[in-house]
Scaffold this active site. Structure first.
Site, short mmCIF file in Angstrom:
data_model
loop_
_atom_site.label_atom_id
_atom_site.label_comp_id
_atom_site.label_asym_id
_atom_site.label_seq_id
_atom_site.Cartn_x
_atom_site.Cartn_y
_atom_site.Cartn_z
N GLY A 150 -2.57 48.71 -7.39
CA GLY A 150 -3.33 48.06 -6.36
C GLY A 150 -3.70 48.72 -5.17
O GLY A 150 -4.85 48.59 -4.70
N ASP A 157 3.05 40.40 0.38
CA ASP A 157 3.30 39.02 0.07
C ASP A 157 4.70 38.39 0.43
O ASP A 157 4.76 38.21 1.42
CB ASP A 157 2.68 38.83 -1.49
CG ASP A 157 2.53 37.46 -1.82
OD1 ASP A 157 2.13 36.58 -0.99
OD2 ASP A 157 2.97 37.23 -3.10
N PHE A 165 -4.10 33.36 -2.97
CA PHE A 165 -4.25 34.42 -3.98
C PHE A 165 -5.81 35.08 -3.98
O PHE A 165 -6.75 34.44 -3.93
CB PHE A 165 -4.05 33.97 -5.34
CG PHE A 165 -3.81 35.19 -6.45
CD1 PHE A 165 -2.66 35.79 -6.69
CD2 PHE A 165 -5.09 35.57 -7.34
CE1 PHE A 165 -2.45 36.77 -7.64
CE2 PHE A 165 -4.95 36.76 -8.32
CZ PHE A 165 -3.59 37.16 -8.33
N ILE A 166 -5.61 36.36 -3.74
CA ILE A 166 -6.93 36.92 -3.89
C ILE A 166 -7.42 38.11 -4.80
O ILE A 166 -6.13 38.67 -5.44
CB ILE A 166 -7.20 37.78 -2.45
CG1 ILE A 166 -5.90 38.46 -2.11
CG2 ILE A 166 -7.29 36.77 -1.34
CD1 ILE A 166 -6.37 39.98 -1.41
N ASP A 201 -5.82 42.66 -8.44
CA ASP A 201 -6.06 42.36 -9.70
C ASP A 201 -5.57 40.72 -10.00
O ASP A 201 -4.63 40.28 -9.43
CB ASP A 201 -5.59 42.95 -10.87
CG ASP A 201 -4.04 42.78 -10.72
OD1 ASP A 201 -3.44 43.17 -9.93
OD2 ASP A 201 -3.71 42.67 -11.87
P1 IMP Z 1 5.47 40.89 -2.86
O1 IMP Z 1 6.44 41.82 -3.70
O2 IMP Z 1 5.52 39.41 -3.16
O3 IMP Z 1 5.33 41.12 -1.50
O4 IMP Z 1 4.03 41.40 -3.90
C1 IMP Z 1 3.76 42.56 -3.77
C2 IMP Z 1 2.68 42.79 -4.88
O5 IMP Z 1 2.21 41.77 -5.58
C3 IMP Z 1 1.47 43.79 -4.39
O6 IMP Z 1 1.59 44.97 -4.40
C4 IMP Z 1 0.35 43.05 -5.47
O7 IMP Z 1 0.23 43.92 -6.28
C5 IMP Z 1 0.86 41.60 -5.76
N1 IMP Z 1 0.09 40.63 -4.87
C6 IMP Z 1 0.88 39.90 -4.04
N2 IMP Z 1 -0.22 38.93 -3.71
C7 IMP Z 1 -1.24 39.31 -4.62
C8 IMP Z 1 -2.58 38.47 -4.34
O8 IMP Z 1 -3.04 37.67 -3.74
N3 IMP Z 1 -3.56 39.04 -5.49
C9 IMP Z 1 -3.21 40.14 -6.13
N4 IMP Z 1 -2.18 40.53 -6.21
C10 IMP Z 1 -1.05 40.44 -5.28
MG MG Z 2 -0.44 44.03 -8.55
#
Ligand code: IMP
Ligand code: MG
Length: 181
Positions: free
Chosen positions: A51, A109, A158-159, A165
């Site tokens: 990402g 996130d 979600f983006i 992606d």
């Molecule tokens: P976390 O562990 O929940 O903080 O998520 C981190 C990973 O989830 C990021 O590095 C992204 O690859 C993916 N992610 C989180 N939110 C989104 C979103 O809105 N769109 C796309 N990928 C996301």
């Molecule tokens: Mg990802």
């Protein structure tokens, strides 16, 4: 050239949310903070694939002091929901011991991914560890972490685009799009 305000990726529709110019301006802002903190510290940037590849590329182009970049690959998401399990598909081969490390993430996130990365990087004994993220969703945060450099804060939607992606697609978009409910 006119831009599509609504696009389709697989089964979902997404609407234009953050334009490239805004993204680049926000990256420029944090590049100045990073310069102030690290211009004489030979930092090692660690780009979290997939990402963060566009973010890392545009950020690095703004930096005018000696620095290095390394890549790590994680996998934790399926579709639009976190599956909670983080896998290191391609680990760090560079030596981070005694280095000033900056992790480059696309988005924080829930914060579980970055929490995992902080733990695993600290175990390798860097001189210092900082976190830079393109996007931060404060409302979604579940982990006890804080990023040092946040380019943009966004609501809990979600983006896709600019490296991020939906099921593997949409990373090539220059702008960021938000899912349509
Ligand atoms: P976390 O562990 O929940 O903080 O998520 C981190 C990973 O989830 C990021 O590095 C992204 O690859 C993916 N992610 C989180 N939110 C989104 C979103 O809105 N769109 C796309 N990928 C996301
Ligand atoms: Mg990802």
């Amino acid at each position: 050239m006119s831009k599509n305000l609504v696009i389709e990726i697989k089964d979902r529709q997404f609407e234009l949310f953050i334009k490239e110019e805004t993204i680049l301006n926000s990256i420029n802002r944090i590049s100045k903070q990073i310069r102030t903190d690290l211009h004489d510290k030979n930092p090692l940037f660690v780009c979290v694939l997939n990402g963060a590849f566009m973010f890392a590329s545009d950020l690095m182009k703004q930096l005018d002091f000696p620095c290095e970049i390394a890549f790590i690959r994680l996998k934790s998401y399926q579709g639009t929901a976190s599956v909670g399990v983080i896998r290191e598909v391609h680990g760090l081969i560079e030596d981070v011991q005694n280095r000033n490390v900056v992790i480059l993430e696309d988005i924080i996130d829930t914060g579980h991914t970055i929490e995992y990365l902080i733990q695993s990087t600290l175990a390798k004994q860097p001189e210092s560890l900082r976190i830079a993220t393109l996007l931060f969703k404060p409302e979604a945060l579940q982990a006890d972490i804080k990023a040092d450099y946040v380019a943009m804060e966004i609501p809990n939607d979600f983006i896709v685009g600019y490296g991020l992606d939906y099921d593997g697609y949409g990373r090539n978009l220059k702008d960021i799009y938000k899912i349509k409910e």
